[in-house]
Scaffold this motif. Structure first.
Motif, PDB file in Angstrom:
ATOM      1  N   GLY A 172       0.857  -0.983  -0.201  1.00  0.00           N
ATOM      2  CA  GLY A 172      -0.022  -0.146  -0.213  1.00  0.00           C
ATOM      3  C   GLY A 172       0.317   1.301  -0.202  1.00  0.00           C
ATOM      4  N   VAL A 173       0.137   2.303  -0.089  1.00  0.00           N
ATOM      5  CA  VAL A 173       0.571   3.575   0.136  1.00  0.00           C
ATOM      6  C   VAL A 173       0.220   4.811   1.058  1.00  0.00           C
ATOM      7  CG1 VAL A 173      -0.708   4.328  -2.306  1.00  0.00           C
ATOM      8  CG2 VAL A 173       1.496   5.568  -1.186  1.00  0.00           C
ATOM      9  N   VAL A 183     -13.342   6.089   4.549  1.00  0.00           N
ATOM     10  CA  VAL A 183     -13.042   4.707   4.340  1.00  0.00           C
ATOM     11  C   VAL A 183     -13.908   3.979   3.568  1.00  0.00           C
ATOM     12  CG1 VAL A 183     -12.585   2.989   5.982  1.00  0.00           C
ATOM     13  CG2 VAL A 183     -11.493   5.559   6.319  1.00  0.00           C
ATOM     14  N   GLY A 184     -13.323   3.160   3.207  1.00  0.00           N
ATOM     15  CA  GLY A 184     -14.329   2.003   2.673  1.00  0.00           C
ATOM     16  C   GLY A 184     -13.799   2.327   0.780  1.00  0.00           C
ATOM     17  N   GLY A 204      -7.048  -0.079  -5.256  1.00  0.00           N
ATOM     18  CA  GLY A 204      -6.945  -0.042  -4.513  1.00  0.00           C
ATOM     19  C   GLY A 204      -7.759   0.537  -3.221  1.00  0.00           C
ATOM     20  N   CYS A 205      -8.766   0.451  -2.354  1.00  0.00           N
ATOM     21  CA  CYS A 205      -8.604   0.944  -1.360  1.00  0.00           C
ATOM     22  C   CYS A 205      -8.488   2.470  -0.451  1.00  0.00           C
ATOM     23  CB  CYS A 205      -9.933  -0.399  -0.957  1.00  0.00           C
ATOM     24  SG  CYS A 205     -11.310  -0.284   0.604  1.00  0.00           S
ATOM     25  N   VAL A 206      -9.384   2.895   0.229  1.00  0.00           N
ATOM     26  CA  VAL A 206      -9.042   3.907   1.559  1.00  0.00           C
ATOM     27  C   VAL A 206      -8.970   2.849   2.815  1.00  0.00           C
ATOM     28  CG1 VAL A 206      -8.862   5.296   2.333  1.00  0.00           C
ATOM     29  CG2 VAL A 206      -9.104   5.777  -0.223  1.00  0.00           C
ATOM     30  N   MET A 215      -4.533   9.644   3.540  1.00  0.00           N
ATOM     31  CA  MET A 215      -5.006   8.213   2.996  1.00  0.00           C
ATOM     32  C   MET A 215      -4.443   6.655   3.138  1.00  0.00           C
ATOM     33  SD  MET A 215      -7.804   9.300   0.372  1.00  0.00           S
ATOM     34  CE  MET A 215      -6.209  11.002  -0.304  1.00  0.00           C
ATOM     35  N   GLY A 216      -4.372   5.701   4.118  1.00  0.00           N
ATOM     36  CA  GLY A 216      -4.002   4.812   3.650  1.00  0.00           C
ATOM     37  C   GLY A 216      -4.550   3.756   2.154  1.00  0.00           C
ATOM     38  N   ILE A 217      -4.060   3.485   1.798  1.00  0.00           N
ATOM     39  CA  ILE A 217      -4.685   2.570   0.173  1.00  0.00           C
ATOM     40  C   ILE A 217      -4.009   1.570   0.681  1.00  0.00           C
ATOM     41  CG2 ILE A 217      -4.855   2.961  -2.081  1.00  0.00           C
ATOM     42  CD1 ILE A 217      -5.615   5.560  -0.185  1.00  0.00           C
TER      43      ILE A 217
END
Length: 242
Positions: A172-173, A183-184, A204-206, A215-217
């Motif tokens: 992730g990034v 989120v989601g 990807g997904c938050v 944001m963590g992706i």
């Protein structure tokens, strides 16, 4: 049944040990020779059914599992390692010639750290082993975050956000931007990691939000070629990897 000799080798505290599980003897021999050159002993199994008992009794510095085997297969052995007492944080490399994106996603979801694609290149294997061992003193490779400042474009439906990466891993990034998706949210990701390099793109997904619109992706599904390019970019940035 697992041989007594295998049990003793798994328990031996004398030096770093690797576990190799693959039905192809030539593949095992190549990996074992590279590991030996780096001072790592190897325990090789051609039958995956022998591996669970070995994993319960021994600790390993790195493990190589064939993705496709009779039960248990590579992802299942990886899950067993992540649930184990001794090998929860051990780097796991899945060996594969399966080029479908679903195979990559399946492996990382099980807890794999890297993929090693056939035909195996010796130099790439050397770098990969060095990377797994360098990371052992810090974080395991699967979630190892490398500080990288680069432009990242995220799109969700008709909306687009341009931000900057804070850190990047194979999974992730972390992106800092002026605003954030909830989120989601499913997002398309384009990471412009270095000048002259095509962006690494994927879906990807938050999965989390933090202060400052970070944001963590989670990169849930990268194409094989994109996963390889991301891996090749990250390896030289890890201390101890040449």
């Amino acid at each position: 049944l697992v041989t007594e000799r295998a049990r003793k080798r798994a328990k031996s505290p004398m030096q770093k040990r690797a576990l190799i599980v693959d039905t192809e003897s030539e593949t095992c021999d190549l990996i074992e020779k590279v590991l030996t050159s780096l001072g790592i002993d190897s325990l090789t199994l051609n039958r995956s059914s022998e591996a669970p008992e070995i994993l319960r009794e021994g600790k390993f510095a790195v493990a190589f599992f064939a993705l496709r085997m009779t039960s248990p297969d590579g992802p299942e052995l990886t899950r067993q390692m992540r649930d184990s007492t001794f090998n929860r944080m051990t780097p796991v490399v899945l060996i594969s010639d399966d080029q479908r994106p679903t195979a990559v996603s399946q492996g990382f979801e099980a807890g794999a750290s890297f993929f090693l694609y056939k035909p195996i290149d010796k130099e790439r294997l050397l770098r990969l082993v060095r990377a797994t061992q360098a990371s052992a003193e810090h974080e395991r490779r699967r979630t190892r975050r490398v500080p990288v400042r680069s432009r990242v474009s995220l799109s969700h439906g008709s909306q687009q956000i341009d931000g900057e990466s804070v850190d990047v891993s194979m999974e992730g990034v972390l992106v800092k931007a002026t605003k954030a998706f909830p989120v989601g949210s499913s997002v398309n990701v384009a990471m412009h990691l270095s000048h002259g390099m095509r962006p690494v793109v994927g879906a990807g997904c938050v999965v989390r939000l933090s202060a400052g619109n970070q944001m963590g992706i989670h990169l849930g599904r990268l194409e094989l070629a994109e996963s390889q390019r991301l891996q090749e970019f990250l390896l030289p940035l890890i201390p101890g990897v040449k």
